[in-house]
Scaffold this active site. Structure first.
Site, PDB file in Angstrom:
ATOM      1  N   TYR A 122      -0.708  -0.312   9.983  1.00 37.55           N
ATOM      2  CA  TYR A 122      -0.841  -0.762   8.810  1.00 37.55           C
ATOM      3  C   TYR A 122       0.233  -0.287   7.529  1.00 37.55           C
ATOM      4  O   TYR A 122       0.664  -1.289   6.797  1.00 37.55           O
ATOM      5  CB  TYR A 122      -2.281  -0.118   8.056  1.00 37.55           C
ATOM      6  CG  TYR A 122      -2.598  -0.381   6.608  1.00 37.55           C
ATOM      7  CD1 TYR A 122      -3.076  -1.809   6.155  1.00 37.55           C
ATOM      8  CD2 TYR A 122      -2.600   0.684   5.653  1.00 37.55           C
ATOM      9  CE1 TYR A 122      -3.483  -1.893   4.935  1.00 37.55           C
ATOM     10  CE2 TYR A 122      -2.924   0.250   4.459  1.00 37.55           C
ATOM     11  CZ  TYR A 122      -3.270  -1.034   4.012  1.00 37.55           C
ATOM     12  OH  TYR A 122      -3.784  -1.170   2.638  1.00 37.55           O
ATOM     13  N   SER A 144       0.927  -1.154   0.104  1.00 34.05           N
ATOM     14  CA  SER A 144       0.019  -0.032  -0.049  1.00 34.05           C
ATOM     15  C   SER A 144       0.774   1.163   0.063  1.00 34.05           C
ATOM     16  O   SER A 144       1.904   1.228   0.576  1.00 34.05           O
ATOM     17  CB  SER A 144      -1.010   0.140   1.232  1.00 34.05           C
ATOM     18  OG  SER A 144      -1.570   1.377   1.399  1.00 34.05           O
ATOM     19  N   LYS A 181       2.483  -2.953   6.048  1.00 40.43           N
ATOM     20  CA  LYS A 181       2.684  -2.857   4.246  1.00 40.43           C
ATOM     21  C   LYS A 181       4.167  -2.712   3.703  1.00 40.43           C
ATOM     22  O   LYS A 181       4.432  -3.035   2.514  1.00 40.43           O
ATOM     23  CB  LYS A 181       1.730  -2.035   3.727  1.00 40.43           C
ATOM     24  CG  LYS A 181       0.256  -2.308   3.710  1.00 40.43           C
ATOM     25  CD  LYS A 181       0.147  -3.797   2.957  1.00 40.43           C
ATOM     26  CE  LYS A 181      -1.311  -4.215   2.962  1.00 40.43           C
ATOM     27  NZ  LYS A 181      -1.673  -5.511   2.280  1.00 40.43           N
TER      28      LYS A 181
END
Length: 308
Positions: free
Chosen positions: A169, A156, A173
């Site tokens: 997150y 991401s 990622k």
């Protein structure tokens, strides 16, 4: 390179994790349509990872079968090493082999950093980063023995560039990117490839974007054009034999655009033959390097134009 009937993934067996909805569902269906036999993994969980009791993965299997494809469902969690092993075992037991793992499963626990709990951090790392490791490790020995295989990992721009409220997150990622590069390096001698895709697509993972102002609502309407199926052509190519020379790369897909993302390399250096002191770092090194400093950009600052 395609087979006689022109399907890019004929003869391939693919595991797609988190394939009950969104990008995973689109990839599983498109790969099946491209000739792959598919293990559809989904635990039937909410966006935050809590079990919902629904079985969307089984619904995807039925859709694939109804279209004439071959698929089987697995309901294990990628966060569990034994569960990941069962996914790969299911592929081999059902279809005789495994050729590609698409690491797509993910959850979100967005919190501003000073309010982020250990559980918020740990749970997201367990699914995204440990999950990618577990499934990749389970498939790696099969890939080694058969002399080939492909990993497609979803990363991401929240990790590659940055975003608010997503330390868990983003860390996961960016970790996935490094994991992919390490797999590509370690397993190239076995003809095993590993690449990342940073997908821009409207799904449950982006549906938490606020829509309180007209501008925000307009942006969300533009985002909704970026349907999950836009990711499929690149993912299918990376899983196919036609991508034989493509490994260790990071791509992004944004509606009808495909990007090759940069990877960390030295930008500029500064040298003093007598070595550095705290004072000379302050007076010489930092001023010399400052012109190349990165701003505190978020993903949206870098991808700042409307998708076309």
């Amino acid at each position: 390179m395609t087979h006689a009937n022109g399907k890019a993934l004929d003869g391939k067996v693919v595991l797609v994790t988190g394939a009950g909805g969104g990008i995973g569902r689109a990839l599983a269906i498109a790969m099946a349509a491209s000739g792959a036999r598919v293990v559809v993994n989904d635990i039937g969980a909410s966006l935050t990872g809590d079990a919902t009791g629904l079985n969307p993965g089984q619904q995807v299997v039925e859709e694939i079968r109804a279209a004439g494809g071959e698929a089987v469902h697995n309901g294990d969690s990628v966060a569990d090493a034994a569960g990941a092993q069962r996914m790969v075992d299911l592929a081999v037991e059902t279809f005789g082999r495994i050729d590609c793992v698409v690491n797509n499963a993910g959850i979100l626990r967005d919190r501003i950093f000073h309010k982020m709990s250990l559980d918020d951090f740990d749970s997201v790392l367990k699914v995204h980063l440990y999950g990618a490791f577990h499934t990749s490790k389970a498939a790696a020995l099969h890939f080694k023995e058969q002399g080939g295989g492909s990993f497609v990992h979803m990363t991401s721009t929240s990790g590659l560039i940055g975003n608010f409220g997503q330390a868990n997150y983003a860390a996961a990622k960016l970790g996935v990117m490094a994991l992919s590069k390490s797999i590509a390096l370690d397993m190239q001698k076995f003809n095993v490839r590993s690449n990342c895709i940073a997908p821009f697509a409207w799904s449950r993972m982006t549906s938490s974007i606020p829509t309180e102002t007209p501008e925000e609502r307009a942006r969300v309407e533009r985002l909704k054009q970026m349907t999950p199926d836009k990711i499929a052509p690149l993912a299918i190519h990376l899983a196919s034999d036609a991508a034989a020379g493509v490994s260790g790369q990071v791509f992004a897909v944004r509606n009808n655009e495909i990007f090759l993302m940069s990877q960390s390399r030295p930008l500029r250096s500064v040298h003093r033959s007598e070595g550095w002191t705290v004072e000379s770092v302050a007076s010489h090194a930092i001023p010399s390097l400052r012109a190349s400093f990165f701003p505190l950009d978020r993903s949206g600052d870098v991808f700042c134009w409307d998708p076309v």
